[in-house]
Design a protein around this motif. Structure first.
Motif, PDB file in Angstrom:
ATOM      1  N   ILE A  83     -61.453   9.762 -20.092  1.00 48.81           N
ATOM      2  CA  ILE A  83     -62.327  10.619 -20.926  1.00 48.81           C
ATOM      3  C   ILE A  83     -63.482   9.849 -21.291  1.00 48.81           C
ATOM      4  O   ILE A  83     -64.419  10.343 -21.398  1.00 48.81           O
ATOM      5  CB  ILE A  83     -61.513  11.029 -22.145  1.00 48.81           C
ATOM      6  N   ASP A  84     -63.327   8.550 -21.956  1.00 49.10           N
ATOM      7  CA  ASP A  84     -64.506   7.478 -22.448  1.00 49.10           C
ATOM      8  C   ASP A  84     -64.167   6.285 -22.063  1.00 49.10           C
ATOM      9  O   ASP A  84     -63.647   5.430 -22.816  1.00 49.10           O
ATOM     10  CB  ASP A  84     -64.181   7.824 -23.842  1.00 49.10           C
ATOM     11  N   PRO A  85     -64.627   5.889 -20.828  1.00 48.13           N
ATOM     12  CA  PRO A  85     -64.542   4.751 -20.239  1.00 48.13           C
ATOM     13  C   PRO A  85     -64.933   3.545 -20.905  1.00 48.13           C
ATOM     14  O   PRO A  85     -64.471   2.530 -21.063  1.00 48.13           O
ATOM     15  CB  PRO A  85     -65.167   4.565 -18.701  1.00 48.13           C
ATOM     16  N   VAL A  86     -66.056   3.802 -21.704  1.00 49.49           N
ATOM     17  CA  VAL A  86     -66.807   2.659 -22.475  1.00 49.49           C
ATOM     18  C   VAL A  86     -65.942   2.369 -23.726  1.00 49.49           C
ATOM     19  O   VAL A  86     -65.669   1.291 -23.986  1.00 49.49           O
ATOM     20  CB  VAL A  86     -68.293   3.095 -22.676  1.00 49.49           C
ATOM     21  N   TRP A  87     -65.579   3.346 -24.501  1.00 48.40           N
ATOM     22  CA  TRP A  87     -64.761   3.143 -25.495  1.00 48.40           C
ATOM     23  C   TRP A  87     -63.514   2.299 -25.146  1.00 48.40           C
ATOM     24  O   TRP A  87     -63.054   1.596 -26.038  1.00 48.40           O
ATOM     25  CB  TRP A  87     -64.331   4.682 -26.222  1.00 48.40           C
ATOM     26  N   PHE A  88     -62.841   2.958 -24.043  1.00 48.08           N
ATOM     27  CA  PHE A  88     -61.689   2.276 -23.411  1.00 48.08           C
ATOM     28  C   PHE A  88     -61.784   0.646 -23.286  1.00 48.08           C
ATOM     29  O   PHE A  88     -61.051  -0.179 -23.406  1.00 48.08           O
ATOM     30  CB  PHE A  88     -61.015   2.860 -22.245  1.00 48.08           C
ATOM     31  N   ALA A  89     -63.003   0.419 -22.576  1.00 46.36           N
ATOM     32  CA  ALA A  89     -63.379  -0.635 -22.170  1.00 46.36           C
ATOM     33  C   ALA A  89     -63.362  -1.892 -23.427  1.00 46.36           C
ATOM     34  O   ALA A  89     -63.026  -3.054 -23.329  1.00 46.36           O
ATOM     35  CB  ALA A  89     -64.616  -0.910 -21.145  1.00 46.36           C
ATOM     36  N   ALA A  90     -64.110  -1.442 -24.532  1.00 40.72           N
ATOM     37  CA  ALA A  90     -64.202  -1.990 -25.716  1.00 40.72           C
ATOM     38  C   ALA A  90     -62.700  -2.340 -26.262  1.00 40.72           C
ATOM     39  O   ALA A  90     -62.483  -3.441 -26.681  1.00 40.72           O
ATOM     40  CB  ALA A  90     -65.024  -1.321 -26.702  1.00 40.72           C
ATOM     41  N   ARG A  91     -61.930  -1.362 -26.309  1.00 41.58           N
ATOM     42  CA  ARG A  91     -60.424  -1.574 -26.755  1.00 41.58           C
ATOM     43  C   ARG A  91     -59.796  -2.738 -26.041  1.00 41.58           C
ATOM     44  O   ARG A  91     -58.967  -3.579 -26.460  1.00 41.58           O
ATOM     45  CB  ARG A  91     -59.756  -0.472 -27.010  1.00 41.58           C
ATOM     46  N   MET A  92     -59.766  -2.742 -24.504  1.00 45.69           N
ATOM     47  CA  MET A  92     -59.341  -3.503 -23.699  1.00 45.69           C
ATOM     48  C   MET A  92     -59.987  -4.924 -23.899  1.00 45.69           C
ATOM     49  O   MET A  92     -59.097  -5.927 -23.836  1.00 45.69           O
ATOM     50  CB  MET A  92     -59.419  -3.058 -22.160  1.00 45.69           C
ATOM     51  N   GLU A  93     -61.203  -5.143 -24.146  1.00 43.80           N
ATOM     52  CA  GLU A  93     -61.719  -6.484 -24.240  1.00 43.80           C
ATOM     53  C   GLU A  93     -61.061  -7.157 -25.552  1.00 43.80           C
ATOM     54  O   GLU A  93     -60.822  -8.197 -25.641  1.00 43.80           O
ATOM     55  CB  GLU A  93     -63.258  -6.217 -24.582  1.00 43.80           C
ATOM     56  N   GLY A  94     -60.843  -6.156 -26.517  1.00 43.26           N
ATOM     57  CA  GLY A  94     -60.279  -6.719 -27.737  1.00 43.26           C
ATOM     58  C   GLY A  94     -58.686  -7.166 -27.589  1.00 43.26           C
ATOM     59  O   GLY A  94     -58.116  -8.329 -28.260  1.00 43.26           O
ATOM     60  N   ILE A  95     -57.906  -6.359 -26.732  1.00 45.24           N
ATOM     61  CA  ILE A  95     -56.699  -6.885 -26.388  1.00 45.24           C
ATOM     62  C   ILE A  95     -56.486  -8.024 -25.408  1.00 45.24           C
ATOM     63  O   ILE A  95     -55.792  -8.994 -25.546  1.00 45.24           O
ATOM     64  CB  ILE A  95     -56.077  -5.522 -25.472  1.00 45.24           C
ATOM     65  N   ALA A  96     -57.652  -8.466 -24.614  1.00 43.02           N
ATOM     66  CA  ALA A  96     -57.690  -9.420 -23.917  1.00 43.02           C
ATOM     67  C   ALA A  96     -57.949 -10.708 -24.718  1.00 43.02           C
ATOM     68  O   ALA A  96     -57.742 -11.741 -24.541  1.00 43.02           O
ATOM     69  CB  ALA A  96     -58.930  -9.495 -22.967  1.00 43.02           C
ATOM     70  N   LEU A  97     -58.568 -10.745 -26.003  1.00 39.03           N
ATOM     71  CA  LEU A  97     -58.736 -11.537 -26.690  1.00 39.03           C
ATOM     72  C   LEU A  97     -57.399 -12.353 -27.511  1.00 39.03           C
ATOM     73  O   LEU A  97     -57.373 -13.324 -28.237  1.00 39.03           O
ATOM     74  CB  LEU A  97     -59.952 -11.394 -27.913  1.00 39.03           C
ATOM     75  N   VAL A  98     -56.346 -11.525 -27.416  1.00 34.90           N
ATOM     76  CA  VAL A  98     -55.022 -11.834 -28.123  1.00 34.90           C
ATOM     77  C   VAL A  98     -54.544 -12.704 -27.571  1.00 34.90           C
ATOM     78  O   VAL A  98     -54.545 -12.875 -26.261  1.00 34.90           O
ATOM     79  CB  VAL A  98     -54.046 -10.584 -28.066  1.00 34.90           C
ATOM     80  N   PRO A  99     -54.332 -14.107 -28.387  1.00 31.70           N
ATOM     81  CA  PRO A  99     -53.728 -15.214 -27.913  1.00 31.70           C
ATOM     82  C   PRO A  99     -52.179 -15.000 -26.998  1.00 31.70           C
ATOM     83  O   PRO A  99     -51.732 -14.227 -27.279  1.00 31.70           O
ATOM     84  CB  PRO A  99     -53.498 -16.195 -28.890  1.00 31.70           C
ATOM     85  N   GLU A 100     -51.966 -15.647 -25.941  1.00 32.73           N
ATOM     86  CA  GLU A 100     -50.931 -15.616 -25.171  1.00 32.73           C
ATOM     87  C   GLU A 100     -49.562 -15.997 -26.017  1.00 32.73           C
ATOM     88  O   GLU A 100     -48.632 -15.061 -25.828  1.00 32.73           O
ATOM     89  CB  GLU A 100     -51.033 -16.616 -24.060  1.00 32.73           C
TER      90      GLU A 100
END
Length: 182
Positions: free
Chosen positions: A85-102
Motif C-alpha cells: 500500500i505505502d512502500p515509502v512508509w514501509f521502507a522507513a519502518r524497515m530502516e528503523g528495524i535494521a538499526l536494532v542491535p544484533e
C-alpha cells in the motif's frame, strides 16, 4: 392340582416367575440392564472429555496466552499489505528495524522461543495427565462393566457333584436332530 403346581413351581407368584426366568429372560429386567449399561458408558465418555472447572483468572490468562501466535501471523500479513500500500512508509519502518542491535534480536528470539517452548511443554504435560487419568478411569469402568454384565452363576455351595453337573452342558436331543437334518 394346586398342590402339584406348588410342589413343582413353589407356593407363590415370585417362585413361578423365578422358575420361568430360568428358561426365558425377563424382558423388562433385560431392558433395565441395557439402559443402565448405556447410561454408564455415556457417563464414562462424558467424564473423559470433561475439563475441570477453572476460575475467571485462569480463563483470562488462557485467553491472553492465545493472542501472541495469531498476533504474529496477522502482523506479518499486515507488513506485507503495508509494503504494497505505502512502500515509502514501509521502507522507513524497515530502516528503523535494521538499526536494532544484533544482541537485542537474539534476546527477542530467546524470549519468543522460551514462550512458545514453555507453552508447548505445559500443554503437552497437561494432555499426558488427562490421558493417564482417562486410562485409570477406563480400567475401573471396564471392571465395573464386567461385574455388571457377568452372567449369574448357580450357587452350588459345597456340593462337588452339583458343581460338576453345572459345568458340563447337557445333551439336547432336539438340537442333535436339527443338526443332523441340516
Amino acid at each position: 392340582m394346586r398342590q402339584i403346581l406348588d410342589l413343582l413351581f413353589g407356593s407363590g407368584q415370585s417362585e413361578l416367575r423365578k422358575t420361568i426366568e430360568v428358561f426365558h429372560e425377563n424382558a423388562e429386567t433385560g431392558a433395565i440392564r441395557a439402559a443402565e449399561g448405556q447410561a454408564a458408558s455415556l457417563t464414562q465418555f462424558a467424564q473423559e472429555f470433561h475439563a475441570p472447572e477453572r476460575g475467571r483468572f485462569d480463563r483470562l490468562m488462557d485467553a491472553i496466552n492465545r493472542l501472541p501466535r495469531p498476533g504474529l501471523a496477522l502482523g506479518t500479513l499486515g507488513l506485507f499489505c503495508a509494503a504494497m500500500i505505502d512502500p515509502v512508509w514501509f521502507a522507513a519502518r524497515m530502516e528503523g528495524i535494521a538499526l536494532v542491535p544484533e544482541p537485542l534480536w537474539w534476546l527477542l528470539g530467546a524470549i519468543v522461543s522460551f514462550y512458545f517452548g514453555a507453552r508447548h511443554q505445559s500443554k503437552g504435560q497437561e494432555f499426558q495427565t488427562q490421558m493417564s487419568q482417562a486410562f485409570a478411569r477406563m480400567s475401573e469402568d471396564i471392571q465395573r462393566f464386567k461385574d455388571h454384565h457377568r452372567q449369574a452363576e448357580a450357587d452350588t455351595g459345597q456340593d462337588a457333584d452339583l458343581t460338576w453337573a453345572a459345568t458340563i452342558p447337557e445333551r439336547n436331543p432336539a438340537l442333535d436332530d436339527w443338526r443332523a437334518s441340516k
